[in-house]
Design an enzyme around this catalytic site. Sequence first.
Site, short mmCIF file in Angstrom:
data_model
loop_
_atom_site.label_atom_id
_atom_site.label_comp_id
_atom_site.label_asym_id
_atom_site.label_seq_id
_atom_site.Cartn_x
_atom_site.Cartn_y
_atom_site.Cartn_z
N HIS A 1 0.83 -1.21 0.00
CA HIS A 1 0.00 0.00 0.00
C HIS A 1 0.86 1.26 0.00
CE1 HIS A 1 0.34 0.98 4.34
NE2 HIS A 1 0.26 -0.30 4.56
N ASP B 1 6.39 0.54 6.47
CA ASP B 1 4.92 0.47 6.35
C ASP B 1 4.43 1.60 5.48
OD1 ASP B 1 2.27 -0.17 6.74
OD2 ASP B 1 2.16 0.66 8.76
N GLU C 1 -4.77 1.93 2.85
CA GLU C 1 -4.82 0.79 3.78
C GLU C 1 -4.94 1.28 5.22
OE1 GLU C 1 -3.39 -2.33 6.53
OE2 GLU C 1 -2.52 -0.36 6.23
N GLU C 2 -4.28 2.39 5.52
CA GLU C 2 -4.15 2.78 6.93
C GLU C 2 -5.46 3.21 7.58
OE1 GLU C 2 -1.80 1.98 8.57
OE2 GLU C 2 0.07 2.05 7.45
N ASP D 1 3.23 -6.38 3.40
CA ASP D 1 2.87 -5.25 4.27
C ASP D 1 3.29 -5.53 5.72
OD1 ASP D 1 1.86 -2.88 5.27
OD2 ASP D 1 -0.22 -3.59 5.33
N HIS E 1 4.06 2.94 12.37
CA HIS E 1 3.16 4.10 12.58
C HIS E 1 3.80 5.24 13.37
CE1 HIS E 1 -0.77 1.54 12.03
NE2 HIS E 1 0.05 1.44 11.01
#
Lengths: 454, 454
Positions: free
Chosen positions: A277, A289, A323-324, A351, A421
């Site tokens: 993603h 990520d 995606e997030e 991912d 994140h």
Amino acid sequence: MKKTITLLFSLVVATVQAQNADSVAIRSIYNETLAHGKSYEWLRHLTKQIGPRLSGSTGAQKAVDWTKQLMEQQGFDRVFLQEVMVPHWVRGAKEEAYFRIGSKKTTVPIAALGGSVATSPKGVEAGVIEVKSFPELRALGPEKVKGKIVFFNRPMDPTKINTFEAYSGAVEQRANGATEAAKLGAVGAIVRSMASNADDSPHTGGMRYATGVPLIPTAAISTNGADLLSKSLKENPGLTFYFKQNCESLPDAKSYNVVGELRGSEKPDEIIVVGGHLDSWDLAEGAHDDGSGCVQAIEVLRVMKALGYKPKRTIRAVMFMNEENGLRGGVKYADLAKQNNEKHIAAVESDNGGFTPRGFGIVGTPAQRAKVDPWKPLLAPYGLAEIGAGSGGADIGPLAQLGTVLFGFKPDSQRYFDYHHASVDTFETVSKRELELGAASMAALVYLLDTHGL
Amino acid sequence: MKKTITLLFSLVVATVQAQNADSVAIRSIYNETLAHGKSYEWLRHLTKQIGPRLSGSTGAQKAVDWTKQLMEQQGFDRVFLQEVMVPHWVRGAKEEAYFRIGSKKTTVPIAALGGSVATSPKGVEAGVIEVKSFPELRALGPEKVKGKIVFFNRPMDPTKINTFEAYSGAVEQRANGATEAAKLGAVGAIVRSMASNADDSPHTGGMRYATGVPLIPTAAISTNGADLLSKSLKENPGLTFYFKQNCESLPDAKSYNVVGELRGSEKPDEIIVVGGHLDSWDLAEGAHDDGSGCVQAIEVLRVMKALGYKPKRTIRAVMFMNEENGLRGGVKYADLAKQNNEKHIAAVESDNGGFTPRGFGIVGTPAQRAKVDPWKPLLAPYGLAEIGAGSGGADIGPLAQLGTVLFGFKPDSQRYFDYHHASVDTFETVSKRELELGAASMAALVYLLDTHGL
């Protein structure tokens, strides 16, 4: 009898020859990727030149433009966009937070969770209730929680060998903590970062509000900050916590999945997807990520072209958007596949970070998984020992309803949640060799899927 | 027949029960190590407070004193030193190096190789002959090499999946390059760093001179420096290279292996060693090489004590001295074992970095290796899929002649040669979880060796 033996022998010889051909092909895939790989320099551009790319942001649009251009430059047979409307949440000015004991304020690092509302412009300050679980919170009841800030402080379990299991065991606090706290009249929810290490970076991530429950502001606090707050609460249960955040949800924005394709020479209507993603959280470069997954997917197609390999089936590198905080890109991709009557035989997603390869998780029937068994000895020499039932990937998940077999690339999990994140998910934390081995592993699997079908 | 079946059944039941007990014990070892591990903070002290610890240095002596004290504080049954005389090579003032094209000097990062002689105080400057191999050098002959500096520039092969294989394929340049160059009349040898990445840090390491050949100075150049020099040579074959280094070999110094012991409760005379080497190169904190192995070995014994496990056999944590430039500690340990008629049934070494575990290499007879087979399913859930014939470890190597079975802990190899023997081998590059998983893996193996023998 002799005929049967001869036939059997021929079959065995044919199998061995096929395995040898596969073995040679896979070796050449790894050689090309490790000696002439491009994914690392692409990742440098995506993280350092483009940077954060949350859905709806300028960064996300730049990433769409750049990966489209990159795949066009690689000479793929077709490169196209799939329009999709995505949530557009923005953080606004940086958050402020401290706890106060008497007149002493101690600042702690927080980051609003994605989807959270803002505090009032002046911020919110209240006493703190620390809990480790929802049942513990509910047992306290509204009388103890009303008007308070609930502090969810259950760590990821360090004894889980795979850190994704530890994440799964803790992430409900981030996803649903605000709702659970609001049900009892809390005015805010502070959540221990979903991180496997002790650090000062808050790790954000998605949260959602249940309908009919007040929307209270919620933020992640760094693990060191959480430990300090917890310790201070034991010594001073009457302390107050203040935080101010300025995030908001804007109207949905237009964005895109980006798709690059090598057209199949024999069965062009059978499609194999390999993807990651393109969006990331706003406070991170999104190197692991999921910049890694995106550049690895493009590398898979580049390597095939570089080796002069003509796929039988159509191979697509897909950069999924959102995606997030919404999965709109993944849902859109599957919707279009259905609408266009496309037959997707398999989808591979990376991912879980650009770390050293361990294997693949498979989502499919036992019969489909059994078809993969003969490939295991071909992949084992490359450190891919863990191949079996598992999870695929969020973005390719919606394809399952079309009968597509899903493969989740499984790199080593130990360091992922140190970075996930958070602002520390930077290019510098990615090892070139580990990233490239991941790309080669995905290319090897795609080669086998293309050559033998499923 | 019925009796046989009953007996077989009982055996199977007994085996399953034993496997269950082992499974529970191993789970508790991982739990203790991952939730309450001490190795990471110990490594912080060893690297940040003590730092570099080349044999004969003050740092090495501090490391001896501190690990002895640490093991005493842990309450091990016995902690003792084994005196050993070690080579004492010192780098002296920092090296200088540049290449010169006309009047333009371009500085490049070099580091004298361990054991090298100094240049003259003014340094040495000469034309450069670049080669990729010894045969290529020999083919040039003395007429082309005499009076020149030979530049050995064969990279580690990036297509090898295990980087130790790539290292093995290139390291002769470092070990023997100076000798090969001197045989043909060269005045110096510059060697491309044994590194798997592109960086600016020279990676030092041991070299040796053959007898009867002039001792010429030799140094490692960073991989980026090597690439720049090679490119410049193509454009300007007449460039000259200058370097100055100030290293020297002093008389042998007194040092020590440090041994901590848990005394066996049933077979105290059967010894199991678990160890790493305490010395490091002078320009590195030696976090991966091999501070990790040392703190992991001590952690193995700490975990056993913390769990209240009473070993049947005697378990020793050994901090070997002088692996890097002499192996005197390893040789001394085996000499003393022989002299004292000690029976060492197994030795486990961790000297491939504090990375995520992959398995163990075994040096032993096929029958001995077969005894390990039933343990594989017990270790596989912890990512230890690669267990089989392989290499043990340099320090425990001399024990092989006493019939000891050797086990080399095998972590993932991908990042090791980014840091190896260079100033970038720092504490910050070690992941706490990866380090602890390594310690737990070693403890699990030692538990199985202790419980079942070999």
